[in-house]
Design an enzyme around this catalytic site. Structure first.
Site, PDB file in Angstrom:
ATOM      1  N   HIS A  12      -0.360 -16.480  -5.160  1.00  0.00           N
ATOM      2  CA  HIS A  12      -1.564 -16.086  -5.905  1.00  0.00           C
ATOM      3  C   HIS A  12      -1.242 -15.638  -7.324  1.00  0.00           C
ATOM      4  CE1 HIS A  12      -3.738 -15.525  -1.803  1.00  0.00           C
ATOM      5  NE2 HIS A  12      -3.727 -16.769  -2.201  1.00  0.00           N
ATOM      6  N   CYS A  33      -5.235 -20.080 -29.597  1.00  0.00           N
ATOM      7  CA  CYS A  33      -6.397 -20.979 -29.706  1.00  0.00           C
ATOM      8  C   CYS A  33      -7.743 -20.261 -29.622  1.00  0.00           C
ATOM      9  CB  CYS A  33      -6.324 -22.063 -28.626  1.00  0.00           C
ATOM     10  SG  CYS A  33      -6.800 -21.487 -26.999  1.00  0.00           S
ATOM     11  N   THR A  48       0.837  -1.215   0.000  1.00  0.00           N
ATOM     12  CA  THR A  48       0.000   0.000   0.000  1.00  0.00           C
ATOM     13  C   THR A  48       0.871   1.265   0.000  1.00  0.00           C
ATOM     14  OG1 THR A  48      -0.216  -0.058   2.401  1.00  0.00           O
ATOM     15  CG2 THR A  48      -2.004  -1.047   1.150  1.00  0.00           C
ATOM     16  N   GLN A 108       1.418 -13.193  -1.095  1.00  0.00           N
ATOM     17  CA  GLN A 108       0.067 -13.278  -1.659  1.00  0.00           C
ATOM     18  C   GLN A 108      -0.092 -12.227  -2.747  1.00  0.00           C
ATOM     19  OE1 GLN A 108      -3.056 -14.114   1.553  1.00  0.00           O
ATOM     20  NE2 GLN A 108      -1.553 -12.939   2.663  1.00  0.00           N
ATOM     21  N   CYS A 126      -3.823 -18.225 -20.940  1.00  0.00           N
ATOM     22  CA  CYS A 126      -5.022 -18.667 -21.657  1.00  0.00           C
ATOM     23  C   CYS A 126      -5.713 -19.755 -20.841  1.00  0.00           C
ATOM     24  CB  CYS A 126      -4.659 -19.204 -23.042  1.00  0.00           C
ATOM     25  SG  CYS A 126      -6.120 -19.934 -23.838  1.00  0.00           S
ATOM     26  N   VAL A 159       0.562 -10.017  -6.176  1.00  0.00           N
ATOM     27  CA  VAL A 159       0.704 -10.382  -7.585  1.00  0.00           C
ATOM     28  C   VAL A 159       1.459  -9.291  -8.333  1.00  0.00           C
ATOM     29  CG1 VAL A 159      -1.408 -11.769  -7.526  1.00  0.00           C
ATOM     30  CG2 VAL A 159      -1.573  -9.345  -8.125  1.00  0.00           C
ATOM     31  N   ASP A 160       2.007  -8.311  -7.575  1.00  0.00           N
ATOM     32  CA  ASP A 160       2.537  -7.102  -8.202  1.00  0.00           C
ATOM     33  C   ASP A 160       4.007  -7.186  -8.590  1.00  0.00           C
ATOM     34  OD1 ASP A 160       3.902  -6.739  -5.711  1.00  0.00           O
ATOM     35  OD2 ASP A 160       2.252  -5.538  -4.918  1.00  0.00           O
TER      36      ASP A 160
HETATM   37  P1  NAD Z   1      -5.790  -7.763   2.873  1.00  0.00           P
HETATM   38  O1  NAD Z   1      -6.211  -6.711   1.897  1.00  0.00           O
HETATM   39  O2  NAD Z   1      -6.765  -8.764   3.350  1.00  0.00           O
HETATM   40  O3  NAD Z   1      -5.162  -7.102   4.172  1.00  0.00           O
HETATM   41  C1  NAD Z   1      -4.141  -6.181   4.142  1.00  0.00           C
HETATM   42  C2  NAD Z   1      -3.780  -5.851   5.592  1.00  0.00           C
HETATM   43  O4  NAD Z   1      -2.656  -4.978   5.571  1.00  0.00           O
HETATM   44  C3  NAD Z   1      -4.906  -5.131   6.344  1.00  0.00           C
HETATM   45  O5  NAD Z   1      -5.063  -5.736   7.622  1.00  0.00           O
HETATM   46  C4  NAD Z   1      -4.392  -3.689   6.482  1.00  0.00           C
HETATM   47  O6  NAD Z   1      -4.810  -3.098   7.685  1.00  0.00           O
HETATM   48  C5  NAD Z   1      -2.894  -3.901   6.488  1.00  0.00           C
HETATM   49  N1  NAD Z   1      -2.132  -2.769   5.949  1.00  0.00           N
HETATM   50  C6  NAD Z   1      -2.365  -2.075   4.807  1.00  0.00           C
HETATM   51  N2  NAD Z   1      -1.399  -1.157   4.611  1.00  0.00           N
HETATM   52  C7  NAD Z   1      -0.546  -1.259   5.660  1.00  0.00           C
HETATM   53  C8  NAD Z   1       0.659  -0.581   6.013  1.00  0.00           C
HETATM   54  N3  NAD Z   1       1.188   0.377   5.250  1.00  0.00           N
HETATM   55  N4  NAD Z   1       1.278  -0.933   7.166  1.00  0.00           N
HETATM   56  C9  NAD Z   1       0.755  -1.906   7.960  1.00  0.00           C
HETATM   57  N5  NAD Z   1      -0.363  -2.597   7.663  1.00  0.00           N
HETATM   58  C10 NAD Z   1      -1.008  -2.278   6.513  1.00  0.00           C
HETATM   59  O7  NAD Z   1      -4.551  -8.442   2.244  1.00  0.00           O
HETATM   60  P2  NAD Z   1      -4.253  -9.941   2.089  1.00  0.00           P
HETATM   61  O8  NAD Z   1      -4.505 -10.684   3.365  1.00  0.00           O
HETATM   62  O9  NAD Z   1      -2.922  -9.978   1.495  1.00  0.00           O
HETATM   63  O10 NAD Z   1      -5.375 -10.477   1.059  1.00  0.00           O
HETATM   64  C11 NAD Z   1      -5.720  -9.848  -0.121  1.00  0.00           C
HETATM   65  C12 NAD Z   1      -5.570 -10.756  -1.326  1.00  0.00           C
HETATM   66  O11 NAD Z   1      -5.677  -9.948  -2.463  1.00  0.00           O
HETATM   67  C13 NAD Z   1      -4.227 -11.377  -1.399  1.00  0.00           C
HETATM   68  O12 NAD Z   1      -4.416 -12.723  -1.406  1.00  0.00           O
HETATM   69  C14 NAD Z   1      -3.600 -10.900  -2.711  1.00  0.00           C
HETATM   70  O13 NAD Z   1      -3.512 -11.982  -3.614  1.00  0.00           O
HETATM   71  C15 NAD Z   1      -4.541  -9.945  -3.306  1.00  0.00           C
HETATM   72  N6  NAD Z   1      -4.053  -8.545  -3.468  1.00  0.00           N
HETATM   73  C16 NAD Z   1      -2.805  -8.296  -3.928  1.00  0.00           C
HETATM   74  C17 NAD Z   1      -2.359  -6.997  -4.080  1.00  0.00           C
HETATM   75  C18 NAD Z   1      -0.952  -6.755  -4.577  1.00  0.00           C
HETATM   76  O14 NAD Z   1      -0.424  -7.579  -5.297  1.00  0.00           O
HETATM   77  N7  NAD Z   1      -0.338  -5.653  -4.180  1.00  0.00           N
HETATM   78  C19 NAD Z   1      -3.186  -5.922  -3.773  1.00  0.00           C
HETATM   79  C20 NAD Z   1      -4.491  -6.205  -3.320  1.00  0.00           C
HETATM   80  C21 NAD Z   1      -4.900  -7.531  -3.150  1.00  0.00           C
END
Ligand code: NAD
Length: 249
Positions: free
Chosen positions: A120, A156, A25, A100, A128, A102-103
């Site tokens: 993930h 395909c 984030t 988890q 495909c 994907v970035d």
């Molecule tokens: P989630 O969205 O369920 O939870 C993220 C957690 O991180 C939250 O509890 C939030 O409070 C905390 N958080 C956010 N920013 C923070 C920061 N700067 N410092 C401390 N804590 C912080 O995430 P998840 O459990 O990883 O599940 C979401 C699913 O969606 C994953 O499985 C993933 O595949 C996917 N996803 C990936 C991306 C990416 O690749 N960047 C982005 C969004 C979702």
């Protein structure tokens, strides 16, 4: 508490990190379930990530392609949290990084691809759904920019999707097995930026704990696994992680 966790990390020999959307984030990519999360603000968006809807409905696919084009991830750069985990690897402590996300930001930060398990999948490739052909995402996005709203597979004619694991889609079993093996043999599991509510991968946390590892959770909000952790550090990942991983002077 930070000093104590730092000492645990200094003493650890095999750290496994499990990262979630929260580590990215601070790079400008919103999470799903945090307070500003994509699904918290727009629960309908979850449909785009559900395999059944994606396969059945061309309108869902068109929306999904548009949202891929607009993803902030294409401009994102690794932040201090990603860099801290790359530092931990350079110190010889990081055995495996299960993400988890994907970035692709861990690899951009310098984590070795062979230590990263993208449980993930990755948004940087398209897959495909009929023949399994893989293409760099950038090439398919060029077709969308050129006017194809739901570009089919060039080999395909099948449905293309980003090479991420959608809801309703199975994980790659070999990746899951590798992640569980790593959790079983680590001496410290560091869970960062995840609500630890997405299974089966969140299950590596109790696996590590039962195998005798210390469990440290770094997250701004409470997680499903706080009760079993040896330490829970709450706060911004980009501030906390660098303080945990710098080598003692
Ligand atoms: P989630 O969205 O369920 O939870 C993220 C957690 O991180 C939250 O509890 C939030 O409070 C905390 N958080 C956010 N920013 C923070 C920061 N700067 N410092 C401390 N804590 C912080 O995430 P998840 O459990 O990883 O599940 C979401 C699913 O969606 C994953 O499985 C993933 O595949 C996917 N996803 C990936 C991306 C990416 O690749 N960047 C982005 C969004 C979702």
């Amino acid at each position: 508490m930070i000093e104590r966790v730092r000492a645990w990390i200094d003493a650890a020999e095999r750290v496994v990190a499990l990262t979630g959307a929260g580590i990215s984030t601070e790079s400008g990519i919103p999470d799903f379930r945090g307070p500003q999360g994509v699904w918290t603000r727009n629960p309908e968006a979850e449909k785009l990530a559900t395999l059944q809807h994606y396969m059945a409905d061309p309108e869902v696919r068109k929306l999904a392609w548009r949202s891929r084009l607009d993803s902030p991830a294409w401009r994102a750069k690794p932040n201090d949290g990603h860099l801290a985990l790359a530092t931990l690897e350079r110190r010889g402590k990081l055995d495996t990084l299960i993400t988890q996300n994907v970035d692709g930001l861990h690899q951009m930060a310098g984590s070795s691809a062979e230590r990263v398990i993208e449980i993930h999948g990755t948004m940087r490739e398209a897959n495909c759904m009929a023949c399994g052909d893989r293409t760099p995402m950038e090439r398919v996005l060029d077709r969308v920019r050129a006017g194809e709203e739901d570009p089919p597979c060039r080999s395909c004619g099948g449905i293309l999707k980003s090479a991420t694991i959608s809801f309703g889609q199975s994980l790659v079993q070999a990746d899951l097995a590798r992640a569980e093996r790593a959790a079983r043999r680590c001496d410290l599991l560091l869970a960062v930026g995840s609500t630890l509510s997405v299974f089966p991968i969140a299950g590596v946390v109790p696996v590590a704990k039962e195998a005798g590892a210390r469990v440290v959770i770094v997250n701004a909000a409470p997680t499903q696994m706080d009760d079993l952790a040896d330490a829970v550090l709450r706060g911004p990942i980009g501030e906390l992680l660098p303080r945990l991983v710098t080598a003692p002077a």
